[in-house]
Design an enzyme around this catalytic site. Structure first.
Site, PDB file in Angstrom:
ATOM      1  N   LYS A   1      10.631  -6.700  -2.992  1.00  0.00           N
ATOM      2  CA  LYS A   1       9.525  -7.664  -2.921  1.00  0.00           C
ATOM      3  C   LYS A   1       9.495  -8.454  -4.229  1.00  0.00           C
ATOM      4  CE  LYS A   1       4.859  -7.200  -1.138  1.00  0.00           C
ATOM      5  NZ  LYS A   1       3.744  -6.250  -1.084  1.00  0.00           N
TER       6      LYS A   1
HETATM    7  C1  E4P Z   1       1.397  -7.752   0.865  1.00  0.00           C
HETATM    8  O1  E4P Z   1       2.514  -7.338   1.059  1.00  0.00           O
HETATM    9  C2  E4P Z   1       0.440  -7.228  -0.128  1.00  0.00           C
HETATM   10  O2  E4P Z   1       0.726  -5.885  -0.410  1.00  0.00           O
HETATM   11  C3  E4P Z   1      -0.977  -7.229   0.342  1.00  0.00           C
HETATM   12  O3  E4P Z   1      -1.138  -7.676   1.661  1.00  0.00           O
HETATM   13  C4  E4P Z   1      -1.964  -7.734  -0.647  1.00  0.00           C
HETATM   14  O4  E4P Z   1      -3.217  -7.774  -0.054  1.00  0.00           O
HETATM   15  P1  E4P Z   1      -4.594  -7.725  -0.837  1.00  0.00           P
HETATM   16  O5  E4P Z   1      -5.094  -9.114  -0.956  1.00  0.00           O
HETATM   17  O6  E4P Z   1      -5.460  -6.884   0.059  1.00  0.00           O
HETATM   18  O7  E4P Z   1      -4.337  -7.052  -2.157  1.00  0.00           O
END
Ligand code: E4P
Length: 312
Positions: free
Chosen positions: A128
């Site tokens: 990622k």
């Molecule tokens: C995506 O891969 C992220 O881990 C995640 O959806 C972030 O979301 P949040 O806004 O709840 O932290």
């Protein structure tokens, strides 16, 4: 519910370019049963806590996992070695399904090195890579660090999920660099607008570029703004972003998958699907809320009671 501004023929066509996700099955005697939904969207869980995601995996509700440093910290990681143990364990649990593991290094060479380290945690690891934001943590940083890393990983055959996507150019550049997933963050867009909007102006005004904001009277139509997420109800900001990415990807036959992220509630889940997302990554708690419904509960109680008449 988000209503797309135009029909979704292009999105429908794009689904046909993607590999089927639900395969037909041999059932013996030379017979094959066709799967009724070969091109269905998939769900991933957004978590690093095994106890939260294992029941969802066993139930066949999710086909993958996304993690990030915040979720790892929540799962108890207090050192890089502990974080790696958790990520390794999650990769083993989910194999062969994809598990996104986020880079924490911030410079190009360090990120490429760390990608190899994370890729070694499991053959289902997806790296990622944040698309932008590098100058926010280091004003001297190259703003294109993420895109350069994505291209280098693509050249090495390492699969990338591009994270922190908030506009369509970011998604398109990441796809061109070779990412297999792009993750637009739905919930954070709406959260930001709800807490930063000037209530005397049109919804989404805080998502304007600064110069647009300065010019805005708050009464004009917002669809010409530089920022797609404005121009309609705040609650739909993320869905509008996904719809725009999906439309552009469809126009240009881009098969990088749109992984809708930062989802807060069941309505946003459905909005993502209407908007053309390929995959939704959802917190376990939100997935739990859609397993039941008050009317399902009531119906089950009535059926179970009436069935007692003939189960004795
Ligand atoms: C995506 O891969 C992220 O881990 C995640 O959806 C972030 O979301 P949040 O806004 O709840 O932290």
């Amino acid at each position: 519910m988000f209503t797309p501004p135009v029909g979704n023929a292009a999105l429908f066509h794009r689904r046909g370019l993607m590999a089927p996700v639900n395969a037909d099955r041999e059932v013996g005697d030379g017979r094959t049963v066709k799967h009724p939904s070969p091109f269905a969207p998939r769900f991933f869980a957004d978590s690093a806590t095994r106890a939260d995601v294992e029941p969802l995996l066993r139930a066949g509700i999710i086909d993958g996992l996304t993690t990030n440093p915040t979720l790892l910290k929540k799962a108890g990681a207090d050192s890089w070695s502990r974080a790696k143990d958790i990520m390794r364990e999650l990769c083993a649990l989910f194999r062969p399904h994809p598990v996104s593991l986020e880079l924490t290094a911030l410079d190009e060479e360090g990120m490429v090195r760390q990608s190899a380290e994370l890729a070694a945690l499991g053959d289902n690891a997806i790296i990622k890579v944040p698309v932008g934001g590098y100058r926010a943590v280091n004003p001297e940083a190259d703003p294109y660090t993420g895109l350069k890393v994505i291209r280098r990983l693509w050249e090495q055959g390492i699969r990338v999920n591009t994270t922190l996507v908030f506009n369509t150019a970011q998604a398109l550049w990441a796809a061109n660099a070779g990412a297999v997933y792009v993750s637009p963050f739905l919930g954070r867009l709406a959260d930001y607008a709800y807490s930063h909007d000037d209530p005397r102006r049109s919804p989404g005004n805080s998502l304007y570029w600064a110069e647009d904001r300065a010019k805005s009277t708050g009464t004009e139509a917002m669809h010409n703004t530089a920022y797609v997420a404005t121009g309609g109800p705040v609650k739909d900001a993320g869905a509008r972003l996904i719809f725009e990415i999906a439309t552009v990807f469809a126009n240009y036959r881009i098969t990088t998958e749109i992984l809708a992220a930062s989802i807060r509630n069941p309505v946003q889940m459905m909005d993502c699907l209407v908007a053309g997302a390929d995959i939704l990554t959802v917190p376990a708690g939100v997935l739990g809320t859609v397993a039941d419904h008050p009317l399902s509960d009531e119906g089950m109680k009535a059926f179970a009671k009436d069935a007692q008449a003939f189960t004795r």
